[in-house]
Design a protein around this motif. Structure first.
Motif, PDB file in Angstrom:
ATOM      1  N   ALA A 122     108.991 -39.703 -59.212  1.00 37.00           N
ATOM      2  CA  ALA A 122     107.875 -39.492 -59.070  1.00 37.00           C
ATOM      3  C   ALA A 122     106.624 -40.519 -59.272  1.00 37.00           C
ATOM      4  O   ALA A 122     105.850 -40.601 -58.732  1.00 37.00           O
ATOM      5  CB  ALA A 122     107.634 -38.096 -60.043  1.00 37.00           C
TER       6      ALA A 122
ATOM      7  N   GLU B 182     106.958 -42.890 -56.336  1.00 42.51           N
ATOM      8  CA  GLU B 182     106.131 -42.593 -55.286  1.00 42.51           C
ATOM      9  C   GLU B 182     104.758 -42.415 -55.283  1.00 42.51           C
ATOM     10  O   GLU B 182     103.960 -42.836 -54.450  1.00 42.51           O
ATOM     11  CB  GLU B 182     106.711 -41.042 -54.926  1.00 42.51           C
TER      12      GLU B 182
ATOM     13  N   VAL C  13     100.455 -37.555 -62.843  1.00 41.68           N
ATOM     14  CA  VAL C  13     101.849 -37.664 -62.272  1.00 41.68           C
ATOM     15  C   VAL C  13     102.905 -37.283 -63.397  1.00 41.68           C
ATOM     16  O   VAL C  13     102.801 -37.975 -64.493  1.00 41.68           O
ATOM     17  CB  VAL C  13     102.160 -38.843 -61.918  1.00 41.68           C
TER      18      VAL C  13
ATOM     19  N   SER D 284     106.615 -36.893 -65.142  1.00 43.14           N
ATOM     20  CA  SER D 284     108.162 -37.247 -65.137  1.00 43.14           C
ATOM     21  C   SER D 284     108.784 -36.684 -66.375  1.00 43.14           C
ATOM     22  O   SER D 284     108.003 -36.015 -67.006  1.00 43.14           O
ATOM     23  CB  SER D 284     108.079 -38.888 -65.117  1.00 43.14           C
TER      24      SER D 284
END
Length: 314
Positions: A217, A220, A235, A237
């Motif tokens: 993740a 990306e 984001v 994770s």
């Protein structure tokens, strides 16, 4: 006849270790290397045939001393440079005294001793052959040619230079993004609020990384950003919530020759060693009549140097 004709590596190591032991009662402190010694100019090479000491009729030459210094460089690091020659001479004198006593007892005539000397001679010959015919045969031109071959097949990879701020909740990450939208300094906020102990003190700096080096993740999101931009959404994770900023993108390049020449030579030495062993086994019959399994760690490479690993190009 010289003293090195009669001594083994293990015996010399033991003798040197005894010399290095502090005298009982604290009369002599253990010798420590200088904390910040300035590199001295190399001393002129002594005549290898010059006699450094004599024990009876046996000469201990400067060549013997130089050989001992080469073989036991690690042990000698414990001794100040100006004392090393003296220590080695004293060790070799003591060893020859003990070797003379052994000869008086006829210990050099026993079958056990003859077998030991045969093995030591075989080992020394093996090492000399590997050094001269394999290691020393690899030239700078060989290294350059192998490097050029590897560079020709090198495939550049994408890399990004990124920073991140790690927090525990999505709301904290959104608040940081709002702060950045108002002109906040990413590095300063990372230093103040990031929970990542490895990068917070450096303003969240993660340096350059390639695909496959970060969790999916995070990776990306980072590779999707343009240089100079930061993630507009948190984001997630397994470590928490991230805000990511990308500073730069680039293609990887092969390292320069001077940086990897040792690894390339090591790979060539391994290749030549393996080819040499294959050729010898094809030419000279070998019959194993004893135990089928060689002892663990047994190798045809020189003592202390297992067959080298191939070079890795980053």
């Amino acid at each position: 006849m010289t003293v090195f004709d009669t001594v083994s590596r293990k015996t010399l190591a033991l003798a040197l270790a005894l010399v290095l032991l502090p005298v009982a009662g604290g009369a002599q402190e253990a010798v420590q290397p200088p904390a910040a010694a300035k590199a001295a100019d190399p001393a002129p090479a002594a005549d290898p045939d010059a006699v450094a000491a004599k024990v009876g009729d046996v000469a201990i030459t400067e060549g013997d001393v130089a050989q001992a210094a080469e073989d036991f460089g690690d042990e000698l690091q414990q001794i100040p440079e100006e004392r090393r020659h003296e220590v080695l001479v004293n060790v070799l004198v003591d060893m020859e005294l003990l070797a003379s006593a052994a000869r008086e007892k006829g210990l050099d005539k026993t079958p056990e001793f003859e077998r030991q000397m045969g093995l030591l001679r075989t080992r020394a010959l093996r090492n000399e052959y590997v050094r001269k015919e394999i290691v020393d045969s690899i030239t700078d031109a060989d290294v350059k040619a192998e490097y050029d071959k590897q560079v020709a097949s090198y495939e550049p990879q994408d890399e990004v230079h990124a920073r991140h701020i790690l927090v525990e909740t999505e709301d904290e990450a959104k608040a940081i993004i709002a702060e950045l939208d108002k002109g906040g300094d990413f590095a300063a906020i990372a230093k103040e609020k990031s929970k990542d102990p490895g990068s917070a003190e450096n303003g969240g700096d993660l340096g350059f990384f390639r695909k496959g080096q970060m969790v999916p993740a995070f990776e990306e999101a980072a590779f999707a950003l343009e240089p100079g931009s930061y993630s507009k959404a948190p984001v997630k994770s397994q470590f928490g919530w991230h805000v990511i900023e990308v500073e730069e993108k680039r293609k990887t390049a092969p390292p320069p020759l001077e940086q990897v020449s040792d690894q390339v030579k090591t790979a060539l030495v391994r290749q030549k060693f393996e080819q040499t062993m294959s050729d010898l086994k094809a030419r000279i019959p070998v019959e194993i009549t004893g135990a089928k399994d060689a002892p663990e760690g047994e190798t045809g490479a020189p003592d202390g140097a297992a067959a080298p690993a191939p070079a890795k190009q980053n």
